[in-house]
Design an enzyme around this catalytic site. Sequence first.
Site, mmCIF file in Angstrom:
data_model
loop_
_atom_site.group_PDB
_atom_site.id
_atom_site.type_symbol
_atom_site.label_atom_id
_atom_site.label_comp_id
_atom_site.label_asym_id
_atom_site.label_seq_id
_atom_site.Cartn_x
_atom_site.Cartn_y
_atom_site.Cartn_z
ATOM 1 N N ASP A 134 0.851 -1.190 0.000
ATOM 2 C CA ASP A 134 0.000 0.000 0.000
ATOM 3 C C ASP A 134 0.898 1.254 0.000
ATOM 4 O O ASP A 134 1.784 1.387 0.862
ATOM 5 C CB ASP A 134 -0.858 -0.047 1.276
ATOM 6 C CG ASP A 134 -1.975 0.973 1.277
ATOM 7 O OD1 ASP A 134 -2.433 1.366 0.188
ATOM 8 O OD2 ASP A 134 -2.408 1.356 2.388
ATOM 9 N N SER B 11 -12.875 4.309 4.556
ATOM 10 C CA SER B 11 -13.492 3.891 5.822
ATOM 11 C C SER B 11 -14.753 4.692 6.086
ATOM 12 O O SER B 11 -14.853 5.858 5.697
ATOM 13 C CB SER B 11 -12.498 4.095 6.983
ATOM 14 O OG SER B 11 -11.642 2.979 7.090
ATOM 15 N N ASP C 17 -8.732 0.871 6.378
ATOM 16 C CA ASP C 17 -7.776 0.712 7.469
ATOM 17 C C ASP C 17 -8.331 1.334 8.752
ATOM 18 O O ASP C 17 -8.442 0.686 9.790
ATOM 19 C CB ASP C 17 -6.438 1.380 7.087
ATOM 20 C CG ASP C 17 -5.359 1.143 8.130
ATOM 21 O OD1 ASP C 17 -5.614 0.410 9.096
ATOM 22 O OD2 ASP C 17 -4.254 1.690 7.991
HETATM 23 P P1 13P Z 1 -8.946 4.818 5.499
HETATM 24 O O1 13P Z 1 -8.049 5.713 6.298
HETATM 25 O O2 13P Z 1 -10.204 5.531 5.101
HETATM 26 O O3 13P Z 1 -9.236 3.517 6.156
HETATM 27 O O4 13P Z 1 -8.186 4.491 4.109
HETATM 28 C C1 13P Z 1 -7.240 3.448 4.049
HETATM 29 C C2 13P Z 1 -6.437 3.502 2.800
HETATM 30 O O5 13P Z 1 -6.733 4.177 1.840
HETATM 31 C C3 13P Z 1 -5.235 2.658 2.772
HETATM 32 O O6 13P Z 1 -4.497 2.853 1.595
HETATM 33 O O1 G3H Z 2 -3.030 4.805 3.475
HETATM 34 C C1 G3H Z 2 -2.955 4.824 4.669
HETATM 35 C C2 G3H Z 2 -3.144 3.579 5.446
HETATM 36 O O2 G3H Z 2 -4.147 3.773 6.407
HETATM 37 C C3 G3H Z 2 -1.855 3.118 6.067
HETATM 38 O O3 G3H Z 2 -1.509 3.976 7.093
HETATM 39 O O4 G3H Z 2 0.897 4.497 6.712
HETATM 40 O O5 G3H Z 2 -0.136 4.702 9.001
HETATM 41 O O6 G3H Z 2 0.267 2.441 7.985
HETATM 42 P P1 G3H Z 2 -0.018 3.912 7.731
HETATM 43 ZN ZN ZN Z 3 -4.564 4.854 0.873
#
Ligand code: 13P
Ligand code: G3H
Ligand code: ZN
Length: 310
Positions: free
Chosen positions: A82, A215, A257
């Site tokens: 990601d 989310s 997430d």
């Molecule tokens: P949220 O913060 O809305 O859960 O999005 C997660 C996300 O885009 C991870 O790449």
């Molecule tokens: O895109 C964001 C996701 O929620 C991942 O977040 O970089 O804090 O792991 P993070």
């Molecule tokens: Zn994202």
Amino acid sequence: MPLVGTKEMFERANKEGYAIGAFNVNNMEILQGIVDAAKEERAPLILQVSAGARKYARPGYLIHLVKAAEEDSGLPIALHLDHGEDFEICKQCVDGGFTSVMIDASRLPFEENIKETKRVVDYAHSKGVVVEAELGKLAGIEDAVNVSEADAKFTNPEQAAEFVKRTGCDSLAVAIGTSHGAYKFKGEPKLDFERLQQIMNLLPPGYPLVLHGASSVPQYLVEKCNKYGGKMPGAQGVPEEMLRKAASMGVAKINIDTDLRIAMTATIREIFYTKPEEFDPRKYLGPARDAIKEVVKHKIRNVLGCSGKI
Ligand code: 13P
Ligand code: G3H
Ligand code: ZN
């Protein structure tokens, strides 16, 4: 079943009008909550790992946990990087067994984003790994108070078509008003569905689009957090009906997430508050895992529409 790519997942999702959930994994309990839900729902699944997650868990650990989950569940699971910020991290993940990587060079000017994305695509494709890219700035609609500001930040449909053609990326994350985290909108939630449709119209039919920042920030979980000592005033996510609409329009991948984080935190807060004598981590991490499972089951059934699709 070995870890799979996302090509077949997205093709079928597009034909049958549902979306695949991509859930962020940071530790064993989060992973097990997600996989237990997908197993019970017989749903295809993308597990994604951010650079921050990799750093937190240390490279290697999450891959082994995901492989264990895949062996144990027998589910078709894609392991996705990601927001890979450059070629190097994407290469490390391709070489390390990920079946899908995201190169997020959306901070760069258009031509540089194309160049960096194409470099990742060429390498990943040579190893049979698919690539997600991003075009546009993922900011909430409150940051785009008028049309010209939205035009400057959100994904430009003509550019999206050119970007996909020139880079050969397998899926594209678009900016239509979502944002990461628990505070997505100051006032009424609003997404630019017209722009989403224009982007789709200019891309090849069925081309997989991705919605980040998806989310819903369930209010019952925010209230639970706040009740047991948390402080999340004004937390607000994307309404579920908007996500259902995006899925029905053909968005292939929906990233979640924050909802898992809130479910976990609310559960642990409640236990710490109501059972201050408890000190066995399994007694609060186990219920947190169950809470994540419930959230993911709800998404699969009522938002993504991918229940029973394997
Ligand atoms: P949220 O913060 O809305 O859960 O999005 C997660 C996300 O885009 C991870 O790449
Ligand atoms: O895109 C964001 C996701 O929620 C991942 O977040 O970089 O804090 O792991 P993070
Ligand atoms: Zn994202």
